[in-house]
Design a protein around this motif. Structure first.
Motif, PDB file in Angstrom:
ATOM      1  N   VAL A   1       8.661  -0.246  -1.808  1.00 45.62           N
ATOM      2  CA  VAL A   1       8.767   0.960  -2.641  1.00 45.62           C
ATOM      3  C   VAL A   1       8.063   0.705  -3.971  1.00 45.62           C
ATOM      4  O   VAL A   1       8.492  -0.142  -4.751  1.00 45.62           O
ATOM      5  CB  VAL A   1      10.242   1.337  -2.893  1.00 45.62           C
ATOM      6  N   PRO A   2       6.981   1.410  -4.256  1.00 46.18           N
ATOM      7  CA  PRO A   2       6.193   1.145  -5.466  1.00 46.18           C
ATOM      8  C   PRO A   2       6.867   1.672  -6.722  1.00 46.18           C
ATOM      9  O   PRO A   2       7.783   2.501  -6.671  1.00 46.18           O
ATOM     10  CB  PRO A   2       4.879   1.881  -5.191  1.00 46.18           C
ATOM     11  N   LYS A   3       6.391   1.200  -7.853  1.00 49.40           N
ATOM     12  CA  LYS A   3       6.889   1.625  -9.160  1.00 49.40           C
ATOM     13  C   LYS A   3       6.790   3.139  -9.291  1.00 49.40           C
ATOM     14  O   LYS A   3       5.782   3.745  -8.934  1.00 49.40           O
ATOM     15  CB  LYS A   3       6.074   0.944 -10.256  1.00 49.40           C
ATOM     16  N   GLY A   4       7.871   3.745  -9.797  1.00 48.81           N
ATOM     17  CA  GLY A   4       7.875   5.181 -10.027  1.00 48.81           C
ATOM     18  C   GLY A   4       8.343   6.009  -8.858  1.00 48.81           C
ATOM     19  O   GLY A   4       8.471   7.234  -8.971  1.00 48.81           O
ATOM     20  N   SER A   5       8.616   5.361  -7.703  1.00 52.38           N
ATOM     21  CA  SER A   5       9.087   6.081  -6.519  1.00 52.38           C
ATOM     22  C   SER A   5      10.569   5.822  -6.308  1.00 52.38           C
ATOM     23  O   SER A   5      11.090   4.776  -6.714  1.00 52.38           O
ATOM     24  CB  SER A   5       8.313   5.640  -5.273  1.00 52.38           C
ATOM     25  N   SER A   6      11.247   6.763  -5.679  1.00 49.80           N
ATOM     26  CA  SER A   6      12.671   6.611  -5.408  1.00 49.80           C
ATOM     27  C   SER A   6      12.880   5.930  -4.058  1.00 49.80           C
ATOM     28  O   SER A   6      12.353   6.394  -3.038  1.00 49.80           O
ATOM     29  CB  SER A   6      13.366   7.971  -5.385  1.00 49.80           C
ATOM     30  N   PRO A   7      13.659   4.844  -4.002  1.00 49.37           N
ATOM     31  CA  PRO A   7      13.934   4.189  -2.719  1.00 49.37           C
ATOM     32  C   PRO A   7      14.892   4.987  -1.854  1.00 49.37           C
ATOM     33  O   PRO A   7      15.191   4.593  -0.732  1.00 49.37           O
ATOM     34  CB  PRO A   7      14.564   2.850  -3.140  1.00 49.37           C
ATOM     35  N   GLU A   8      15.367   6.109  -2.380  1.00 42.53           N
ATOM     36  CA  GLU A   8      16.209   6.984  -1.573  1.00 42.53           C
ATOM     37  C   GLU A   8      15.367   7.833  -0.618  1.00 42.53           C
ATOM     38  O   GLU A   8      15.805   8.166   0.487  1.00 42.53           O
ATOM     39  CB  GLU A   8      17.025   7.921  -2.479  1.00 42.53           C
ATOM     40  N   THR A   9      14.162   8.195  -1.050  1.00 34.61           N
ATOM     41  CA  THR A   9      13.380   9.180  -0.296  1.00 34.61           C
ATOM     42  C   THR A   9      11.954   8.749   0.012  1.00 34.61           C
ATOM     43  O   THR A   9      11.206   9.504   0.633  1.00 34.61           O
ATOM     44  CB  THR A   9      13.316  10.505  -1.097  1.00 34.61           C
ATOM     45  N   TYR A  10      11.554   7.561  -0.390  1.00 35.05           N
ATOM     46  CA  TYR A  10      10.159   7.135  -0.240  1.00 35.05           C
ATOM     47  C   TYR A  10       9.772   6.952   1.225  1.00 35.05           C
ATOM     48  O   TYR A  10      10.545   6.425   2.032  1.00 35.05           O
ATOM     49  CB  TYR A  10       9.931   5.829  -0.991  1.00 35.05           C
ATOM     50  N   ASP A  11       8.560   7.403   1.579  1.00 34.33           N
ATOM     51  CA  ASP A  11       7.982   7.174   2.899  1.00 34.33           C
ATOM     52  C   ASP A  11       6.825   6.184   2.766  1.00 34.33           C
ATOM     53  O   ASP A  11       5.974   6.355   1.889  1.00 34.33           O
ATOM     54  CB  ASP A  11       7.437   8.478   3.503  1.00 34.33           C
ATOM     55  N   PRO A  12       6.764   5.156   3.611  1.00 32.50           N
ATOM     56  CA  PRO A  12       5.669   4.182   3.514  1.00 32.50           C
ATOM     57  C   PRO A  12       4.339   4.796   3.904  1.00 32.50           C
ATOM     58  O   PRO A  12       4.262   5.737   4.704  1.00 32.50           O
ATOM     59  CB  PRO A  12       6.088   3.091   4.509  1.00 32.50           C
ATOM     60  N   THR A  13       3.268   4.263   3.343  1.00 31.94           N
ATOM     61  CA  THR A  13       1.924   4.731   3.663  1.00 31.94           C
ATOM     62  C   THR A  13       1.419   4.014   4.915  1.00 31.94           C
ATOM     63  O   THR A  13       1.951   2.959   5.295  1.00 31.94           O
ATOM     64  CB  THR A  13       0.960   4.433   2.502  1.00 31.94           C
ATOM     65  N   PRO A  14       0.386   4.559   5.555  1.00 32.16           N
ATOM     66  CA  PRO A  14      -0.201   3.851   6.701  1.00 32.16           C
ATOM     67  C   PRO A  14      -0.666   2.444   6.342  1.00 32.16           C
ATOM     68  O   PRO A  14      -0.522   1.510   7.124  1.00 32.16           O
ATOM     69  CB  PRO A  14      -1.392   4.743   7.082  1.00 32.16           C
ATOM     70  N   GLN A  15      -1.207   2.295   5.125  1.00 28.31           N
ATOM     71  CA  GLN A  15      -1.666   0.974   4.682  1.00 28.31           C
ATOM     72  C   GLN A  15      -0.502  -0.005   4.590  1.00 28.31           C
ATOM     73  O   GLN A  15      -0.650  -1.194   4.909  1.00 28.31           O
ATOM     74  CB  GLN A  15      -2.366   1.097   3.320  1.00 28.31           C
ATOM     75  N   GLN A  16       0.657   0.481   4.148  1.00 28.42           N
ATOM     76  CA  GLN A  16       1.821  -0.397   4.063  1.00 28.42           C
ATOM     77  C   GLN A  16       2.312  -0.819   5.439  1.00 28.42           C
ATOM     78  O   GLN A  16       2.759  -1.951   5.623  1.00 28.42           O
ATOM     79  CB  GLN A  16       2.951   0.297   3.297  1.00 28.42           C
ATOM     80  N   LEU A  17       2.235   0.084   6.398  1.00 23.32           N
ATOM     81  CA  LEU A  17       2.641  -0.271   7.763  1.00 23.32           C
ATOM     82  C   LEU A  17       1.724  -1.345   8.333  1.00 23.32           C
ATOM     83  O   LEU A  17       2.168  -2.251   9.041  1.00 23.32           O
ATOM     84  CB  LEU A  17       2.638   0.976   8.654  1.00 23.32           C
ATOM     85  N   VAL A  18       0.448  -1.231   8.021  1.00 26.11           N
ATOM     86  CA  VAL A  18      -0.497  -2.265   8.461  1.00 26.11           C
ATOM     87  C   VAL A  18      -0.173  -3.580   7.764  1.00 26.11           C
ATOM     88  O   VAL A  18      -0.081  -4.638   8.404  1.00 26.11           O
ATOM     89  CB  VAL A  18      -1.949  -1.846   8.147  1.00 26.11           C
ATOM     90  N   ALA A  19       0.037  -3.525   6.450  1.00 21.32           N
ATOM     91  CA  ALA A  19       0.317  -4.738   5.687  1.00 21.32           C
ATOM     92  C   ALA A  19       1.620  -5.396   6.122  1.00 21.32           C
ATOM     93  O   ALA A  19       1.749  -6.622   6.086  1.00 21.32           O
ATOM     94  CB  ALA A  19       0.363  -4.413   4.193  1.00 21.32           C
ATOM     95  N   LEU A  20       2.577  -4.576   6.552  1.00 25.03           N
ATOM     96  CA  LEU A  20       3.864  -5.122   6.974  1.00 25.03           C
ATOM     97  C   LEU A  20       3.714  -6.067   8.161  1.00 25.03           C
ATOM     98  O   LEU A  20       4.490  -7.018   8.308  1.00 25.03           O
ATOM     99  CB  LEU A  20       4.824  -3.985   7.329  1.00 25.03           C
ATOM    100  N   SER A  21       2.720  -5.827   8.978  1.00 24.18           N
ATOM    101  CA  SER A  21       2.491  -6.699  10.134  1.00 24.18           C
ATOM    102  C   SER A  21       2.061  -8.102   9.706  1.00 24.18           C
ATOM    103  O   SER A  21       2.118  -9.042  10.502  1.00 24.18           O
ATOM    104  CB  SER A  21       1.433  -6.090  11.066  1.00 24.18           C
ATOM    105  N   GLU A  22       1.647  -8.250   8.437  1.00 23.50           N
ATOM    106  CA  GLU A  22       1.265  -9.558   7.911  1.00 23.50           C
ATOM    107  C   GLU A  22       2.481 -10.366   7.444  1.00 23.50           C
ATOM    108  O   GLU A  22       2.373 -11.571   7.220  1.00 23.50           O
ATOM    109  CB  GLU A  22       0.310  -9.384   6.730  1.00 23.50           C
ATOM    110  N   SER A  23       3.619  -9.696   7.264  1.00 20.50           N
ATOM    111  CA  SER A  23       4.824 -10.376   6.788  1.00 20.50           C
ATOM    112  C   SER A  23       5.515 -11.096   7.933  1.00 20.50           C
ATOM    113  O   SER A  23       5.468 -10.665   9.078  1.00 20.50           O
ATOM    114  CB  SER A  23       5.796  -9.366   6.166  1.00 20.50           C
ATOM    115  N   GLU A  24       6.195 -12.182   7.587  1.00 20.83           N
ATOM    116  CA  GLU A  24       6.955 -12.893   8.615  1.00 20.83           C
ATOM    117  C   GLU A  24       8.438 -12.560   8.551  1.00 20.83           C
ATOM    118  O   GLU A  24       9.184 -12.825   9.494  1.00 20.83           O
ATOM    119  CB  GLU A  24       6.770 -14.397   8.489  1.00 20.83           C
ATOM    120  N   ALA A  25       8.881 -11.966   7.434  1.00 26.79           N
ATOM    121  CA  ALA A  25      10.297 -11.614   7.309  1.00 26.79           C
ATOM    122  C   ALA A  25      10.454 -10.432   6.367  1.00 26.79           C
ATOM    123  O   ALA A  25       9.573 -10.132   5.560  1.00 26.79           O
ATOM    124  CB  ALA A  25      11.107 -12.805   6.805  1.00 26.79           C
TER     125      ALA A  25
END
Length: 295
Positions: free
Chosen positions: A61-85
């Motif tokens: 959740v980026p700065k200035g966005s609410s973690p209650e309602t934020y939707d991830p971007t396509p780029q974030q979904l791609v980047a998430l595949s790089e995470s191990e946890a």
């Protein structure tokens, strides 16, 4: 509608992943960087304090966005595949809406719940307008020194499981963080001396655990995640006068007009805070000093 958006996001992300999968796999094998994803910036604050240079921590959740309602971007979904946890904070709206779907897109992720062991505040099972708190749990668990210690302990266990070879390194940094948190608690207790405000108003009730820690009363302005009506604002004016409220907190991602209306009628100060800021200690001290009127 969210399901439709998710299908579109995943389709875009899948196309990106398929086109770069071979290169990405090779890159992950050859590089030293190990990526851990978290939901919000305060988690990154604690994770970096313990993990040092052993992991790269990225917030969803980026700065200035609410973690209650934020939707991830396509780029974030791609980047998430790089995470191990993934270190989740527990019950925040973003995780309730997206966790299962993110895991279906990145099934290799190991997930750790940092809220385990926290004595949760239950607010009653109810919708909050545009979001929902599962089981009626008040989700802002990080706004508390006591909870921060538990979050730090859960983060330590996660890192030791992910990288046992560096357990001694993590434990040393965890010990330093615990000393820091003890000092923070001592400082907050000193600032919040008797004679300061014991009740405060806040637009979105993000300081429930902070209030519990120090025997304060938090009075929210929003009503189940919605803008308050004029009649409700007038009733809050009466509450503010009865409770001798002198401070109304507002957050950057929410409307300030209701708070400003009450403040004008009651001669109280409006103070902007950001419980989602990276510098967790600075925000906790800012809240305390605002209530003691040191600032």
């Amino acid at each position: 509608m969210k399901d439709i958006r998710y299908i579109v996001l995943v389709a875009i992300a899948a196309a990106c992943i398929l086109s770069t999968q071979s290169c990405s796999n090779t890159t992950r094998k050859n590089r030293a960087e190990r990526i851990i994803s978290v939901t919000i910036e305060p988690q990154r604050y604690f994770a970096e304090a313990i993990g040092g240079d052993k992991f790269t921590i990225k917030s969803m959740v980026p700065k200035g966005s609410s973690p209650e309602t934020y939707d991830p971007t396509p780029q974030q979904l791609v980047a998430l595949s790089e995470s191990e946890a993934y270190l989740r904070i527990g019950y925040i709206g973003f995780e309730q809406a997206w966790m299962d779907r993110m895991l279906s897109n990145a099934p290799h992720l190991k997930v750790f719940d940092l809220s385990e062991g926290i004595e949760l505040i239950h607010e009653g099972k109810q919708a909050h307008g545009d979001h929902f708190h599962e089981g009626g749990v008040e989700p802002h668990v990080w706004s508390s020194v006591l909870n921060a210690k538990i979050i730090a302990g859960n983060t330590l266990r996660a890192f030791c499981q992910l990288d046992a070879a560096n357990e001694e390194f993590f434990r040393a940094r965890y010990d330093s963080l615990m000393v820091f948190l003890e000092e923070t608690d001592t400082l907050l207790t000193r600032i919040l001396v008797p004679g300061g405000d014991r009740s405060f108003m806040i637009y979105h009730p993000a300081l429930s655990y902070f209030a519990r820690d120090y025997g304060l009363r938090q009075i929210p302005i929003e009503v189940h995640g919605k803008e308050p009506s004029m009649s409700y604002l007038k009733s809050l004016i009466e509450v503010a006068e009865a409770e001798q409220v002198r401070t109304i907190f507002v957050q950057p991602e929410f409307d300030k007009r209701g708070a400003e209306f009450i403040a004008k009628q009651t001669q109280t100060q409006v103070v902007e805070i950001n419980p989602l800021a990276y510098d967790w200690q600075a925000e906790m001290i800012h809240v305390a000093k605002s209530l003691s009127h040191e600032e």
